[in-house]
Design a protein around this motif. Structure first.
Motif, PDB file in Angstrom:
ATOM      1  N   ILE A 131       0.870  -1.187  -0.091  1.00  0.00           N
ATOM      2  CA  ILE A 131       0.011   0.176   0.190  1.00  0.00           C
ATOM      3  C   ILE A 131       0.883   1.354   0.112  1.00  0.00           C
ATOM      4  N   PHE A 132       2.183   1.050   0.646  1.00  0.00           N
ATOM      5  CA  PHE A 132       2.895   2.518   0.805  1.00  0.00           C
ATOM      6  C   PHE A 132       3.504   2.779  -0.393  1.00  0.00           C
ATOM      7  N   TYR A 133       3.869   1.878  -1.269  1.00  0.00           N
ATOM      8  CA  TYR A 133       4.532   2.017  -2.607  1.00  0.00           C
ATOM      9  C   TYR A 133       3.783   2.051  -3.490  1.00  0.00           C
ATOM     10  N   TYR A 134       2.632   1.552  -3.628  1.00  0.00           N
ATOM     11  CA  TYR A 134       1.759   1.485  -4.723  1.00  0.00           C
ATOM     12  C   TYR A 134       0.216   2.385  -4.744  1.00  0.00           C
ATOM     13  N   GLN A 135       0.247   2.948  -3.430  1.00  0.00           N
ATOM     14  CA  GLN A 135      -0.913   4.090  -3.518  1.00  0.00           C
ATOM     15  C   GLN A 135      -0.090   5.293  -2.839  1.00  0.00           C
ATOM     16  N   GLN A 136       0.666   6.088  -3.617  1.00  0.00           N
ATOM     17  CA  GLN A 136       1.371   7.157  -3.273  1.00  0.00           C
ATOM     18  C   GLN A 136       0.370   8.112  -3.310  1.00  0.00           C
ATOM     19  N   GLY A 137       0.483   9.270  -2.458  1.00  0.00           N
ATOM     20  CA  GLY A 137      -0.147  10.308  -2.597  1.00  0.00           C
ATOM     21  C   GLY A 137      -1.655  10.319  -1.875  1.00  0.00           C
ATOM     22  N   THR A 138      -2.040   9.127  -1.448  1.00  0.00           N
ATOM     23  CA  THR A 138      -3.438   8.781  -0.931  1.00  0.00           C
ATOM     24  C   THR A 138      -3.390   8.851   0.618  1.00  0.00           C
TER      25      THR A 138
ATOM     26  N   HIS B 176      13.998   5.886   5.768  1.00  0.00           N
ATOM     27  CA  HIS B 176      15.209   6.390   5.354  1.00  0.00           C
ATOM     28  C   HIS B 176      14.854   7.270   4.277  1.00  0.00           C
ATOM     29  N   LYS B 177      15.134   8.553   4.183  1.00  0.00           N
ATOM     30  CA  LYS B 177      14.820   9.239   3.053  1.00  0.00           C
ATOM     31  C   LYS B 177      15.870   9.340   1.867  1.00  0.00           C
ATOM     32  N   LYS B 178      16.933   8.809   2.292  1.00  0.00           N
ATOM     33  CA  LYS B 178      18.008   8.719   1.221  1.00  0.00           C
ATOM     34  C   LYS B 178      17.823   7.485   0.585  1.00  0.00           C
ATOM     35  N   TYR B 179      17.469   6.354   0.959  1.00  0.00           N
ATOM     36  CA  TYR B 179      17.379   5.254   0.376  1.00  0.00           C
ATOM     37  C   TYR B 179      16.159   4.795  -0.081  1.00  0.00           C
ATOM     38  N   LEU B 180      15.044   5.648   0.434  1.00  0.00           N
ATOM     39  CA  LEU B 180      13.755   5.257   0.011  1.00  0.00           C
ATOM     40  C   LEU B 180      13.147   3.967   0.554  1.00  0.00           C
ATOM     41  N   THR B 181      13.460   3.514   1.738  1.00  0.00           N
ATOM     42  CA  THR B 181      13.082   2.375   2.118  1.00  0.00           C
ATOM     43  C   THR B 181      12.836   2.303   3.620  1.00  0.00           C
ATOM     44  N   TRP B 182      12.376   1.321   4.178  1.00  0.00           N
ATOM     45  CA  TRP B 182      12.050   0.985   5.590  1.00  0.00           C
ATOM     46  C   TRP B 182      13.242   0.214   6.176  1.00  0.00           C
ATOM     47  N   PHE B 183      13.550   0.811   7.522  1.00  0.00           N
ATOM     48  CA  PHE B 183      14.576  -0.037   8.321  1.00  0.00           C
ATOM     49  C   PHE B 183      14.041  -0.094   9.629  1.00  0.00           C
ATOM     50  N   GLN B 184      14.289  -1.623  10.189  1.00  0.00           N
ATOM     51  CA  GLN B 184      14.182  -1.637  11.515  1.00  0.00           C
ATOM     52  C   GLN B 184      15.308  -2.263  12.515  1.00  0.00           C
TER      53      GLN B 184
END
Length: 263
Positions: free
Chosen positions: A183-190, A208-216
């Motif tokens: 949902i996060f990557y395919y429903q952008q701007g919603t 992560h705003k540089k790599y555009l992905t999620w870290f844990q």
């Protein structure tokens, strides 16, 4: 004798014509001057309502306009009386100044009442127009028109818009992690992207705003500083494998941490 009679008739006719001219001039002047204050009062009332003036202020302006017009009318009546006197007309044949003033005073009271009635009528009209044009809470919201990203022809029996249930945050609490990433990557701007990101942050994922992905964090950081931390992390690979991978000895700089979304 005939010439004298004709001359007398001519003089009498001229006198009558002069009387008529004076009377007509007086009536014309009184009529014009009588209309001007009324029109001025209407303009004052209408302008006061349009500008949102108080009732006391509008009535004061209207009263002042009428008083000015009444003073002009009084001068007009005096001029008409003087004109009769200059023509040599008997006082009994012309209306006295007192009678003219009384008539004008009566007209003055009628005019004031008419202006007050006009004020109340226009004020009621303005209130009704304001009530009919009152903004609604929905006027401040953007129209929620669904536009499909990848339109495909479907029969009318197929749903044409997303179900309303997907606007509920409680529904997103039941989704697994892969669904939230999708949902996060395919429903952008919603709004659904926002709900997915908020739920991921609740599960200790950080964007992560540089790599555009999620870290844990896979474990507690080995190094912690004011501007970064270093250790082993789990990250979501959305580009090559659509899966979770482990990254060791990774330095997570806080400058690239998305920290605006509140959970």
């Amino acid at each position: 004798m005939g010439a004298t009679s004709v001359a007398s008739d001519t003089a009498a006719a001229a006198t009558v014509n002069d009387h008529d001219k004076v009377g007509a001039a007086g009536r014309l002047r009184g009529s014009n001057l009588g209309q001007a204050p009324g029109q001025q009062g209407q303009h004052c009332a209408a302008a006061g309502i349009a500008c949102g003036g108080s009732r006391q202020h509008i009535e004061a302006v209207t009263q002042s306009s009428v008083q000015d017009g009444f003073g002009v009318l009084t001068d007009g009546a005096g001029d008409a009386a003087d004109a009769y006197e200059e023509m040599g007309t008997e006082a009994s044949e012309a209306p006295s100044q007192e009678e003219s003033l009384r008539a004008l005073q009566a007209s003055h009271h009628v005019l004031v009442q008419d202006l007050r009635d006009l004020f109340h009528f226009r004020f009621a009209q303005a209130l009704n127009a304001s009530l009919n044009s009152m903004p609604l809470p929905t006027d401040s919201e953007r129209p929620k028109t669904y536009v499909p990203r990848n339109p495909y022809p479907t029969p009318n029996s197929f749903p044409q818009t997303p179900a309303v249930v997907f606007d509920s945050p409680t529904v997103f609490e039941r989704f697994d992690t892969d669904t939230l990433f999708f949902i996060f990557y395919y429903q952008q701007g919603t709004y659904q992207q926002y709900l997915a990101a908020r739920e991921l942050k609740k599960q200790s994922w950080r964007y992560h705003k540089k790599y555009l992905t999620w870290f844990q964090r896979h474990e507690e950081p080995k190094v912690t500083a004011d501007e970064y931390e270093q250790g082993t992390y789990v990250y979501f690979d959305y580009e090559t494998g659509w899966c979770q991978r482990i990254k060791s000895e990774f330095t997570f700089e806080y400058g690239f941490l998305e920290d605006e979304l509140q959970v």
